[in-house]
Design an enzyme around this catalytic site. Sequence first.
Site, PDB file in Angstrom:
ATOM      1  N   ASP A  64      29.612  53.963  58.130  1.00 43.33           N
ATOM      2  CA  ASP A  64      29.111  53.657  59.251  1.00 43.33           C
ATOM      3  C   ASP A  64      28.438  52.534  59.292  1.00 43.33           C
ATOM      4  O   ASP A  64      27.314  52.541  58.859  1.00 43.33           O
ATOM      5  CB  ASP A  64      28.674  54.971  59.853  1.00 43.33           C
ATOM      6  CG  ASP A  64      28.336  55.090  61.422  1.00 43.33           C
ATOM      7  OD1 ASP A  64      29.540  55.441  61.929  1.00 43.33           O
ATOM      8  OD2 ASP A  64      27.293  54.945  61.813  1.00 43.33           O
TER       9      ASP A  64
ATOM     10  N   ASN B 267      33.378  50.260  64.399  1.00 41.86           N
ATOM     11  CA  ASN B 267      32.270  51.466  63.974  1.00 41.86           C
ATOM     12  C   ASN B 267      32.056  51.432  62.779  1.00 41.86           C
ATOM     13  O   ASN B 267      31.077  51.760  62.294  1.00 41.86           O
ATOM     14  CB  ASN B 267      32.883  52.774  64.883  1.00 41.86           C
ATOM     15  CG  ASN B 267      31.961  54.099  64.355  1.00 41.86           C
ATOM     16  OD1 ASN B 267      30.759  53.868  64.729  1.00 41.86           O
ATOM     17  ND2 ASN B 267      32.462  54.713  63.346  1.00 41.86           N
TER      18      ASN B 267
ATOM     19  N   HIS C   4      31.043  57.135  68.667  1.00 39.89           N
ATOM     20  CA  HIS C   4      30.104  57.084  67.414  1.00 39.89           C
ATOM     21  C   HIS C   4      29.310  56.002  67.497  1.00 39.89           C
ATOM     22  O   HIS C   4      28.678  55.606  66.509  1.00 39.89           O
ATOM     23  CB  HIS C   4      31.156  56.920  66.145  1.00 39.89           C
ATOM     24  CG  HIS C   4      31.816  58.262  66.319  1.00 39.89           C
ATOM     25  ND1 HIS C   4      31.364  59.453  65.821  1.00 39.89           N
ATOM     26  CD2 HIS C   4      33.145  58.512  66.651  1.00 39.89           C
ATOM     27  CE1 HIS C   4      32.257  60.437  66.100  1.00 39.89           C
ATOM     28  NE2 HIS C   4      33.388  59.963  66.437  1.00 39.89           N
TER      29      HIS C   4
ATOM     30  N   ASP D 205      38.205  51.307  68.975  1.00 43.13           N
ATOM     31  CA  ASP D 205      38.248  52.717  68.375  1.00 43.13           C
ATOM     32  C   ASP D 205      36.867  53.328  67.858  1.00 43.13           C
ATOM     33  O   ASP D 205      35.874  52.748  67.833  1.00 43.13           O
ATOM     34  CB  ASP D 205      39.096  52.248  67.006  1.00 43.13           C
ATOM     35  CG  ASP D 205      39.071  53.555  65.902  1.00 43.13           C
ATOM     36  OD1 ASP D 205      40.060  54.250  66.448  1.00 43.13           O
ATOM     37  OD2 ASP D 205      38.322  53.659  64.926  1.00 43.13           O
TER      38      ASP D 205
ATOM     39  N   GLU E  97      37.386  54.365  73.296  1.00 42.27           N
ATOM     40  CA  GLU E  97      37.915  55.509  72.925  1.00 42.27           C
ATOM     41  C   GLU E  97      36.361  56.473  72.985  1.00 42.27           C
ATOM     42  O   GLU E  97      35.799  56.553  71.901  1.00 42.27           O
ATOM     43  CB  GLU E  97      38.547  55.529  71.454  1.00 42.27           C
ATOM     44  CG  GLU E  97      39.015  57.030  71.132  1.00 42.27           C
ATOM     45  CD  GLU E  97      39.318  57.250  69.711  1.00 42.27           C
ATOM     46  OE1 GLU E  97      40.089  58.179  69.278  1.00 42.27           O
ATOM     47  OE2 GLU E  97      38.859  56.380  68.745  1.00 42.27           O
TER      48      GLU E  97
END
Length: 481
Positions: free
Chosen positions: A185, A124, A219, A215, A241
Amino acid sequence: MHRRRCRSAVLALGMIASLLVPTAVAAPPAAAAPSGTRKVIAQLFEWNWPSVASECTNVLGPKGYGYVQVSPPQEHVKGNPWWVAYQPASYRVESRKGTRAQFQSMVNTCHAAGVKVIVDAVINHMSGQDNGGTGWAGSSYGHYDYPGIYQTQDFHHCGRNGGDDIVNYNDRYEVQNCELVNLADLKTESDYVRSRIAGYLNDLLSLGVDGFRLDASKHMPAGDIAAIKGKLSRSAYLVQEVIYGAGEPIQPTEYTGNGDVHEFRYGKDLARMFNSERLAYLKNFGAAWGYLPSGSAVAFVDNHDTQRDGGVLTYKNGGSYALANAFMLAWPYGSPAVMSSFTFSGKDQGPPSDANNKTLNTTCYSGWECEHRWRVIANMVAFNNATQGAAVANWYDNGYQHIAFSRAGRGYLTINDEGFAVTGRSYYAGVPAGRYCDVIHGDFGNGSCSGPVITVDSSGWFAANINAHDAVAVHIGAKLP
Protein backbone atom coordinates in the site's frame (compact mmCIF):
# COMPACT_ATOMS: atom_id res chain seq x y z
CA MET A 1 -10.25 -3.97 -7.72
CA HIS A 2 -11.86 -5.70 -4.75
CA ARG A 3 -11.97 -8.65 -3.56
CA ARG A 4 -34.88 -13.77 -10.27
CA ARG A 5 -37.82 -13.75 -9.05
CA CYS A 6 -38.10 -17.49 -9.97
CA ARG A 7 -40.05 -17.69 -13.16
CA SER A 8 -42.59 -20.27 -14.19
CA ALA A 9 -41.62 -19.82 -17.82
CA VAL A 10 -38.17 -19.71 -19.32
CA LEU A 11 -37.06 -16.93 -21.64
CA ALA A 12 -38.34 -17.53 -25.14
CA LEU A 13 -35.55 -18.91 -27.28
CA GLY A 14 -36.43 -16.68 -30.20
CA MET A 15 -36.32 -13.60 -28.01
CA ILE A 16 -32.90 -14.52 -26.64
CA ALA A 17 -31.57 -15.03 -30.14
CA SER A 18 -32.81 -11.61 -31.23
CA LEU A 19 -31.35 -9.84 -28.20
CA LEU A 20 -27.94 -11.47 -28.32
CA VAL A 21 -27.26 -11.27 -32.06
CA PRO A 22 -24.23 -9.10 -32.81
CA THR A 23 -25.01 -5.81 -34.41
CA ALA A 24 -23.97 -5.20 -37.99
CA VAL A 25 -20.62 -3.48 -38.30
CA ALA A 26 -20.80 -0.26 -40.29
CA ALA A 27 -18.08 1.19 -42.47
CA PRO A 28 -15.57 3.28 -40.49
CA PRO A 29 -16.49 6.96 -40.28
CA ALA A 30 -14.25 9.81 -41.32
CA ALA A 31 -11.93 10.99 -38.55
CA ALA A 32 -13.67 13.51 -36.31
CA ALA A 33 -13.42 14.96 -32.84
CA PRO A 34 -15.57 13.11 -30.32
CA SER A 35 -19.03 14.56 -29.94
CA GLY A 36 -19.93 16.09 -26.62
CA THR A 37 -23.11 14.02 -26.55
CA ARG A 38 -21.22 10.73 -26.66
CA LYS A 39 -21.05 9.69 -23.03
CA VAL A 40 -21.22 5.88 -23.15
CA ILE A 41 -18.10 4.04 -22.00
CA ALA A 42 -17.17 0.61 -23.35
CA GLN A 43 -14.98 -1.32 -20.92
CA LEU A 44 -12.96 -3.67 -23.13
CA PHE A 45 -11.68 -5.73 -20.24
CA GLU A 46 -8.19 -7.20 -20.81
CA TRP A 47 -8.26 -6.64 -24.58
CA ASN A 48 -4.82 -6.20 -26.12
CA TRP A 49 -3.94 -2.92 -27.81
CA PRO A 50 -4.19 -3.97 -31.49
CA SER A 51 -7.65 -5.42 -30.79
CA VAL A 52 -8.82 -2.25 -29.01
CA ALA A 53 -7.58 -0.16 -31.95
CA SER A 54 -9.46 -2.31 -34.46
CA GLU A 55 -12.63 -2.18 -32.34
CA CYS A 56 -12.52 1.60 -32.12
CA THR A 57 -12.39 1.83 -35.92
CA ASN A 58 -14.90 -0.86 -36.79
CA VAL A 59 -17.44 -0.83 -33.94
CA LEU A 60 -17.07 1.72 -31.17
CA GLY A 61 -16.78 4.78 -33.39
CA PRO A 62 -19.53 3.82 -35.83
CA LYS A 63 -21.90 2.79 -33.05
CA GLY A 64 -21.45 6.05 -31.15
CA TYR A 65 -19.49 5.02 -28.08
CA GLY A 66 -17.77 8.08 -26.61
CA TYR A 67 -15.06 6.34 -24.61
CA VAL A 68 -13.17 3.09 -24.40
CA GLN A 69 -11.87 2.05 -20.99
CA VAL A 70 -8.77 -0.10 -21.32
CA SER A 71 -7.17 -2.33 -18.71
CA PRO A 72 -4.02 -1.29 -16.80
CA PRO A 73 -1.11 -0.77 -19.23
CA GLN A 74 1.79 -0.70 -16.77
CA GLU A 75 4.27 -3.54 -16.26
CA HIS A 76 2.78 -6.11 -13.92
CA VAL A 77 3.73 -9.34 -12.19
CA LYS A 78 3.78 -12.53 -14.25
CA GLY A 79 0.99 -15.09 -14.25
CA ASN A 80 -2.29 -16.05 -15.86
CA PRO A 81 -5.10 -14.66 -13.62
CA TRP A 82 -6.83 -11.45 -14.70
CA TRP A 83 -5.73 -9.72 -11.51
CA VAL A 84 -2.02 -9.76 -12.36
CA ALA A 85 -2.72 -6.53 -14.28
CA TYR A 86 -3.62 -4.96 -10.90
CA GLN A 87 -0.23 -5.79 -9.37
CA PRO A 88 2.24 -3.27 -10.79
CA ALA A 89 5.94 -4.17 -10.96
CA SER A 90 6.92 -0.80 -12.47
CA TYR A 91 5.38 2.12 -14.35
CA ARG A 92 6.73 1.08 -17.73
CA VAL A 93 3.99 0.98 -20.37
CA GLU A 94 4.64 -2.63 -21.29
CA SER A 95 2.28 -5.45 -20.38
CA ARG A 96 0.86 -8.71 -21.67
CA LYS A 97 -1.60 -6.57 -23.63
CA GLY A 98 1.16 -4.99 -25.71
CA THR A 99 4.10 -2.64 -26.02
CA ARG A 100 4.32 1.09 -25.52
CA ALA A 101 4.35 1.62 -29.29
CA GLN A 102 1.21 -0.51 -29.69
CA PHE A 103 -0.46 1.43 -26.89
CA GLN A 104 0.39 4.75 -28.55
CA SER A 105 -0.91 3.48 -31.90
CA MET A 106 -4.13 2.34 -30.22
CA VAL A 107 -4.75 5.77 -28.69
CA ASN A 108 -4.18 7.49 -32.03
CA THR A 109 -6.45 5.05 -33.85
CA CYS A 110 -9.26 5.42 -31.32
CA HIS A 111 -9.05 9.20 -31.53
CA ALA A 112 -9.27 9.02 -35.31
CA ALA A 113 -12.49 7.03 -34.87
CA GLY A 114 -13.93 9.65 -32.50
CA VAL A 115 -13.42 7.57 -29.35
CA LYS A 116 -11.66 8.88 -26.24
CA VAL A 117 -9.44 6.60 -24.15
CA ILE A 118 -9.76 6.03 -20.40
CA VAL A 119 -6.94 4.09 -18.72
CA ASP A 120 -7.56 1.90 -15.68
CA ALA A 121 -4.80 3.30 -13.45
CA VAL A 122 -3.49 1.32 -10.46
CA ILE A 123 -2.01 3.94 -8.12
CA ASN A 124 -3.02 2.82 -4.62
CA HIS A 125 -0.57 -0.05 -4.44
CA MET A 126 2.12 -2.12 -6.08
CA SER A 127 2.40 -5.93 -6.06
CA GLY A 128 1.22 -8.45 -3.50
CA GLN A 129 4.03 -10.99 -3.98
CA ASP A 130 5.88 -11.62 -0.71
CA ASN A 131 8.95 -13.00 -2.48
CA GLY A 132 9.11 -10.50 -5.33
CA GLY A 133 10.33 -11.56 -8.74
CA THR A 134 10.65 -10.26 -12.29
CA GLY A 135 7.86 -8.30 -13.95
CA TRP A 136 6.43 -8.78 -17.42
CA ALA A 137 8.94 -6.41 -19.05
CA GLY A 138 11.94 -7.69 -17.12
CA SER A 139 12.02 -5.33 -14.14
CA SER A 140 13.07 -6.88 -10.85
CA TYR A 141 10.96 -6.10 -7.79
CA GLY A 142 10.37 -7.03 -4.18
CA HIS A 143 7.20 -6.69 -2.17
CA TYR A 144 8.36 -3.28 -0.89
CA ASP A 145 11.30 -2.69 -3.23
CA TYR A 146 10.90 -1.34 -6.79
CA PRO A 147 14.37 -0.23 -7.89
CA GLY A 148 14.49 3.39 -8.92
CA ILE A 149 10.85 3.93 -7.90
CA TYR A 150 9.92 2.90 -4.35
CA GLN A 151 11.48 1.35 -1.27
CA THR A 152 10.00 0.23 2.04
CA GLN A 153 9.68 3.78 3.42
CA ASP A 154 7.27 4.64 0.61
CA PHE A 155 4.65 2.15 1.81
CA HIS A 156 2.23 1.91 4.70
CA HIS A 157 2.98 -0.73 7.30
CA CYS A 158 -0.03 -0.47 9.60
CA GLY A 159 0.69 -3.50 11.77
CA ARG A 160 -2.99 -4.16 12.53
CA ASN A 161 -4.67 -7.54 13.08
CA GLY A 162 -1.39 -9.43 13.35
CA GLY A 163 -0.26 -8.17 9.95
CA ASP A 164 -0.86 -5.37 7.50
CA ASP A 165 -4.13 -6.47 5.85
CA ILE A 166 -7.45 -4.64 6.08
CA VAL A 167 -9.97 -6.50 8.23
CA ASN A 168 -12.38 -3.86 9.53
CA TYR A 169 -14.06 -1.70 6.89
CA ASN A 170 -15.64 0.38 9.65
CA ASP A 171 -12.19 1.70 10.56
CA ARG A 172 -11.26 4.55 8.20
CA TYR A 173 -7.59 4.44 9.18
CA GLU A 174 -7.36 0.73 8.48
CA VAL A 175 -9.07 0.95 5.08
CA GLN A 176 -6.73 3.71 3.91
CA ASN A 177 -3.47 2.73 5.61
CA CYS A 178 -3.48 -1.07 5.64
CA GLU A 179 -3.14 -3.49 2.74
CA LEU A 180 -5.84 -4.69 0.40
CA VAL A 181 -5.21 -8.46 0.18
CA ASN A 182 -1.45 -8.10 0.76
CA LEU A 183 -0.93 -5.50 -1.99
CA ALA A 184 1.90 -3.16 -0.97
CA ASP A 185 0.00 0.00 0.00
CA LEU A 186 1.57 3.22 -1.21
CA LYS A 187 2.03 6.13 1.19
CA THR A 188 -0.02 8.54 -0.90
CA GLU A 189 0.31 11.28 1.71
CA SER A 190 4.00 11.48 0.77
CA ASP A 191 4.86 14.17 -1.76
CA TYR A 192 7.52 11.90 -3.24
CA VAL A 193 4.97 9.11 -3.81
CA ARG A 194 2.45 11.57 -5.22
CA SER A 195 5.06 12.86 -7.64
CA ARG A 196 5.96 9.35 -8.82
CA ILE A 197 2.29 8.50 -9.38
CA ALA A 198 1.70 11.77 -11.21
CA GLY A 199 4.76 11.05 -13.32
CA TYR A 200 3.18 7.79 -14.47
CA LEU A 201 -0.16 9.45 -15.22
CA ASN A 202 1.57 12.31 -17.03
CA ASP A 203 3.45 9.79 -19.16
CA LEU A 204 0.10 8.34 -20.22
CA LEU A 205 -1.23 11.84 -20.89
CA SER A 206 1.79 12.43 -23.14
CA LEU A 207 0.63 9.40 -25.12
CA GLY A 208 -2.73 11.08 -25.62
CA VAL A 209 -5.02 9.38 -23.12
CA ASP A 210 -8.11 11.35 -22.13
CA GLY A 211 -8.83 10.13 -18.65
CA PHE A 212 -8.30 7.63 -15.86
CA ARG A 213 -10.34 5.13 -13.93
CA LEU A 214 -8.60 5.25 -10.55
CA ASP A 215 -8.57 1.74 -9.14
CA ALA A 216 -9.10 1.24 -5.39
CA SER A 217 -9.79 4.93 -4.78
CA LYS A 218 -11.59 4.12 -1.52
CA HIS A 219 -8.23 3.04 -0.12
CA MET A 220 -6.76 6.53 -0.63
CA PRO A 221 -8.05 9.66 1.11
CA ALA A 222 -9.88 11.95 -1.31
CA GLY A 223 -7.36 14.67 -0.43
CA ASP A 224 -4.46 12.51 -1.60
CA ILE A 225 -6.16 11.97 -4.95
CA ALA A 226 -6.79 15.72 -5.20
CA ALA A 227 -3.09 16.38 -4.59
CA ILE A 228 -2.07 13.89 -7.29
CA LYS A 229 -4.62 15.41 -9.67
CA GLY A 230 -3.02 18.80 -9.00
CA LYS A 231 0.28 17.49 -10.37
CA LEU A 232 -1.16 16.42 -13.72
CA SER A 233 0.24 18.16 -16.79
CA ARG A 234 -3.22 18.83 -18.24
CA SER A 235 -6.88 18.24 -17.48
CA ALA A 236 -8.16 14.68 -17.68
CA TYR A 237 -11.44 12.93 -17.01
CA LEU A 238 -11.41 11.02 -13.71
CA VAL A 239 -13.71 8.30 -12.43
CA GLN A 240 -12.93 6.81 -9.03
CA GLU A 241 -13.65 3.31 -7.76
CA VAL A 242 -15.32 3.82 -4.39
CA ILE A 243 -17.57 0.96 -3.33
CA TYR A 244 -20.50 1.99 -1.16
CA GLY A 245 -20.84 0.19 2.18
CA ALA A 246 -23.85 0.87 4.40
CA GLY A 247 -22.76 2.53 7.63
CA GLU A 248 -19.10 2.63 6.65
CA PRO A 249 -17.14 5.82 7.47
CA ILE A 250 -15.79 6.20 3.91
CA GLN A 251 -18.55 7.18 1.49
CA PRO A 252 -18.50 7.75 -2.30
CA THR A 253 -19.74 11.33 -1.84
CA GLU A 254 -16.35 12.30 -0.36
CA TYR A 255 -14.73 11.87 -3.75
CA THR A 256 -17.03 13.82 -6.06
CA GLY A 257 -14.86 16.93 -5.77
CA ASN A 258 -12.13 15.10 -7.70
CA GLY A 259 -14.33 13.79 -10.53
CA ASP A 260 -16.91 11.12 -11.19
CA VAL A 261 -17.40 8.07 -8.95
CA HIS A 262 -18.63 4.57 -9.75
CA GLU A 263 -22.14 3.91 -8.40
CA PHE A 264 -21.93 0.26 -7.36
CA ARG A 265 -25.49 0.12 -5.97
CA TYR A 266 -26.95 0.69 -9.44
CA GLY A 267 -26.16 -2.74 -10.90
CA LYS A 268 -27.12 -4.64 -7.76
CA ASP A 269 -30.48 -2.91 -7.44
CA LEU A 270 -31.22 -3.25 -11.15
CA ALA A 271 -30.52 -6.99 -10.94
CA ARG A 272 -32.86 -7.26 -7.99
CA MET A 273 -35.68 -5.55 -9.91
CA PHE A 274 -35.27 -7.97 -12.82
CA ASN A 275 -34.73 -11.06 -10.68
CA SER A 276 -37.08 -10.86 -7.75
CA GLU A 277 -38.91 -7.54 -7.52
CA ARG A 278 -40.69 -5.26 -10.02
CA LEU A 279 -39.54 -3.12 -12.91
CA ALA A 280 -42.41 -0.78 -11.96
CA TYR A 281 -40.27 0.35 -9.01
CA LEU A 282 -37.76 1.91 -11.43
CA LYS A 283 -39.96 4.96 -11.99
CA ASN A 284 -37.59 7.19 -9.95
CA PHE A 285 -34.41 5.11 -10.26
CA GLY A 286 -31.24 7.02 -9.47
CA ALA A 287 -30.47 9.77 -7.00
CA ALA A 288 -33.89 9.34 -5.35
CA TRP A 289 -32.69 5.89 -4.26
CA GLY A 290 -29.87 7.49 -2.27
CA TYR A 291 -27.34 7.20 -5.06
CA LEU A 292 -24.72 9.74 -6.04
CA PRO A 293 -25.96 12.78 -7.98
CA SER A 294 -26.41 11.88 -11.63
CA GLY A 295 -23.78 14.36 -12.78
CA SER A 296 -21.13 12.70 -10.59
CA ALA A 297 -21.89 9.04 -11.26
CA VAL A 298 -20.79 6.32 -13.65
CA ALA A 299 -23.50 3.66 -13.80
CA PHE A 300 -23.05 0.05 -14.91
CA VAL A 301 -24.96 -3.21 -14.93
CA ASP A 302 -21.75 -5.10 -14.14
CA ASN A 303 -17.99 -4.63 -14.25
CA HIS A 304 -15.02 -6.97 -14.04
CA ASP A 305 -15.23 -7.20 -10.24
CA THR A 306 -18.97 -7.41 -9.68
CA GLN A 307 -19.55 -10.04 -12.37
CA ARG A 308 -17.23 -12.32 -10.37
CA ASP A 309 -18.62 -11.39 -6.96
CA GLY A 310 -22.29 -12.08 -7.72
CA GLY A 311 -25.48 -10.14 -7.08
CA VAL A 312 -25.56 -8.57 -10.55
CA LEU A 313 -26.68 -9.55 -14.03
CA THR A 314 -23.90 -10.63 -16.40
CA TYR A 315 -23.54 -12.02 -19.91
CA LYS A 316 -24.44 -15.41 -18.38
CA ASN A 317 -28.01 -14.14 -17.86
CA GLY A 318 -28.53 -13.69 -21.61
CA GLY A 319 -31.72 -11.83 -22.47
CA SER A 320 -32.24 -10.34 -19.01
CA TYR A 321 -28.79 -8.83 -19.19
CA ALA A 322 -29.51 -7.31 -22.59
CA LEU A 323 -32.75 -5.76 -21.32
CA ALA A 324 -31.03 -4.34 -18.22
CA ASN A 325 -28.44 -2.67 -20.42
CA ALA A 326 -31.20 -1.33 -22.67
CA PHE A 327 -32.82 0.26 -19.64
CA MET A 328 -29.52 1.75 -18.47
CA LEU A 329 -28.79 3.26 -21.87
CA ALA A 330 -32.30 4.73 -22.11
CA TRP A 331 -32.57 6.03 -18.55
CA PRO A 332 -31.01 9.43 -17.72
CA TYR A 333 -28.79 8.63 -14.77
CA GLY A 334 -25.04 9.02 -14.72
CA SER A 335 -22.61 8.17 -17.49
CA PRO A 336 -23.30 4.57 -18.55
CA ALA A 337 -20.48 2.04 -18.81
CA VAL A 338 -20.99 -1.13 -20.86
CA MET A 339 -19.00 -4.21 -19.89
CA SER A 340 -17.26 -6.32 -22.52
CA SER A 341 -16.04 -9.57 -21.02
CA PHE A 342 -14.02 -12.60 -21.84
CA THR A 343 -15.68 -15.93 -21.09
CA PHE A 344 -14.84 -17.27 -17.66
CA SER A 345 -15.80 -20.23 -15.50
CA GLY A 346 -13.51 -19.55 -12.53
CA LYS A 347 -13.18 -16.32 -10.55
CA ASP A 348 -9.44 -15.95 -11.19
CA GLN A 349 -9.42 -17.08 -14.83
CA GLY A 350 -7.37 -14.85 -17.12
CA PRO A 351 -8.15 -13.75 -20.67
CA PRO A 352 -7.48 -15.95 -23.72
CA SER A 353 -3.69 -16.12 -23.85
CA ASP A 354 -0.78 -17.96 -25.42
CA ALA A 355 1.58 -20.30 -23.59
CA ASN A 356 3.50 -17.30 -22.21
CA ASN A 357 0.31 -15.64 -20.92
CA LYS A 358 0.41 -12.94 -23.59
CA THR A 359 -3.15 -11.85 -24.35
CA LEU A 360 -4.43 -13.10 -27.69
CA ASN A 361 -6.16 -10.92 -30.25
CA THR A 362 -9.86 -10.70 -29.56
CA THR A 363 -12.12 -13.00 -31.55
CA CYS A 364 -15.67 -12.14 -30.56
CA TYR A 365 -17.91 -15.00 -29.42
CA SER A 366 -14.93 -17.35 -29.25
CA GLY A 367 -13.47 -16.87 -25.79
CA TRP A 368 -14.64 -13.25 -25.73
CA GLU A 369 -18.26 -12.32 -25.01
CA CYS A 370 -18.21 -8.85 -26.64
CA GLU A 371 -21.44 -7.75 -24.99
CA HIS A 372 -20.89 -4.23 -26.33
CA ARG A 373 -21.61 -5.66 -29.80
CA TRP A 374 -24.90 -7.34 -28.86
CA ARG A 375 -27.57 -5.74 -31.05
CA VAL A 376 -29.65 -4.42 -28.16
CA ILE A 377 -26.69 -2.90 -26.36
CA ALA A 378 -24.84 -1.52 -29.38
CA ASN A 379 -27.97 0.01 -30.89
CA MET A 380 -29.11 1.57 -27.61
CA VAL A 381 -25.86 3.56 -27.51
CA ALA A 382 -27.25 5.66 -30.36
CA PHE A 383 -30.50 5.98 -28.38
CA ASN A 384 -28.48 7.38 -25.48
CA ASN A 385 -26.72 9.85 -27.77
CA ALA A 386 -29.98 10.96 -29.43
CA THR A 387 -31.75 11.59 -26.11
CA GLN A 388 -29.08 13.51 -24.20
CA GLY A 389 -30.66 16.24 -22.09
CA ALA A 390 -34.25 15.07 -22.63
CA ALA A 391 -36.30 14.42 -19.51
CA VAL A 392 -38.25 11.25 -18.77
CA ALA A 393 -41.90 11.60 -19.77
CA ASN A 394 -44.97 9.44 -20.35
CA TRP A 395 -44.05 6.79 -17.80
CA TYR A 396 -46.25 3.69 -17.89
CA ASP A 397 -46.20 0.50 -15.84
CA ASN A 398 -48.63 -2.31 -15.15
CA GLY A 399 -47.54 -2.48 -11.52
CA TYR A 400 -45.23 -5.37 -12.22
CA GLN A 401 -42.80 -6.19 -15.04
CA HIS A 402 -44.07 -4.13 -17.97
CA ILE A 403 -42.78 -0.56 -18.16
CA ALA A 404 -42.48 2.16 -20.79
CA PHE A 405 -41.25 5.73 -20.93
CA SER A 406 -40.20 8.39 -23.39
CA ARG A 407 -37.27 10.78 -23.42
CA ALA A 408 -39.24 13.95 -24.15
CA GLY A 409 -39.76 13.96 -27.89
CA ARG A 410 -36.56 12.09 -28.76
CA GLY A 411 -36.98 8.44 -27.94
CA TYR A 412 -39.18 5.75 -26.40
CA LEU A 413 -38.54 2.38 -24.74
CA THR A 414 -40.95 -0.24 -23.54
CA ILE A 415 -39.80 -3.41 -21.75
CA ASN A 416 -42.07 -6.38 -21.11
CA ASP A 417 -40.36 -8.72 -18.67
CA GLU A 418 -43.56 -10.61 -17.91
CA GLY A 419 -43.81 -14.29 -18.77
CA PHE A 420 -46.46 -13.55 -21.38
CA ALA A 421 -46.84 -11.33 -24.43
CA VAL A 422 -48.61 -7.98 -24.18
CA THR A 423 -50.86 -7.61 -27.21
CA GLY A 424 -53.50 -5.27 -28.59
CA ARG A 425 -52.36 -2.05 -27.00
CA SER A 426 -50.89 1.27 -28.09
CA TYR A 427 -48.09 3.35 -26.60
CA TYR A 428 -47.71 7.11 -26.43
CA ALA A 429 -44.16 7.72 -27.63
CA GLY A 430 -44.42 11.49 -27.96
CA VAL A 431 -41.95 11.56 -30.84
CA PRO A 432 -42.57 13.17 -34.24
CA ALA A 433 -44.86 11.23 -36.56
CA GLY A 434 -43.15 8.85 -38.95
CA ARG A 435 -41.60 5.45 -39.42
CA TYR A 436 -38.89 4.32 -37.01
CA CYS A 437 -36.52 1.40 -36.81
CA ASP A 438 -37.12 -0.77 -33.76
CA VAL A 439 -33.47 -0.79 -32.68
CA ILE A 440 -34.00 -3.66 -30.24
CA HIS A 441 -34.53 -6.01 -33.17
CA GLY A 442 -32.95 -4.28 -36.15
CA ASP A 443 -29.95 -2.23 -37.22
CA PHE A 444 -30.47 1.22 -38.69
CA GLY A 445 -28.18 2.55 -41.41
CA ASN A 446 -28.25 4.29 -44.75
CA GLY A 447 -31.89 5.17 -44.26
CA SER A 448 -33.07 1.59 -43.85
CA CYS A 449 -33.81 -0.85 -41.05
CA SER A 450 -32.92 -4.54 -40.95
CA GLY A 451 -35.73 -5.29 -38.50
CA PRO A 452 -39.31 -4.30 -37.63
CA VAL A 453 -40.52 -0.78 -38.41
CA ILE A 454 -42.68 1.13 -35.92
CA THR A 455 -45.14 3.71 -37.29
CA VAL A 456 -45.89 6.64 -35.01
CA ASP A 457 -49.07 8.53 -35.91
CA SER A 458 -49.64 12.29 -35.95
CA SER A 459 -50.71 12.19 -32.29
CA GLY A 460 -47.51 10.45 -31.17
CA TRP A 461 -48.98 6.94 -30.68
CA PHE A 462 -47.98 3.56 -32.08
CA ALA A 463 -49.40 0.07 -31.76
CA ALA A 464 -47.21 -2.95 -31.07
CA ASN A 465 -47.28 -6.42 -29.59
CA ILE A 466 -44.43 -7.00 -27.10
CA ASN A 467 -43.33 -10.58 -26.62
CA ALA A 468 -42.54 -11.99 -23.19
CA HIS A 469 -39.13 -10.86 -21.93
CA ASP A 470 -38.72 -8.49 -24.85
CA ALA A 471 -38.71 -4.79 -25.69
CA VAL A 472 -39.23 -2.16 -28.39
CA ALA A 473 -37.21 1.03 -28.72
CA VAL A 474 -37.31 3.95 -31.17
CA HIS A 475 -35.43 7.22 -31.32
CA ILE A 476 -35.16 10.23 -33.62
CA GLY A 477 -31.73 9.15 -34.84
CA ALA A 478 -33.25 6.01 -36.38
CA LYS A 479 -36.17 7.62 -38.23
CA LEU A 480 -36.78 6.24 -41.71
CA PRO A 481 -37.35 8.45 -44.75
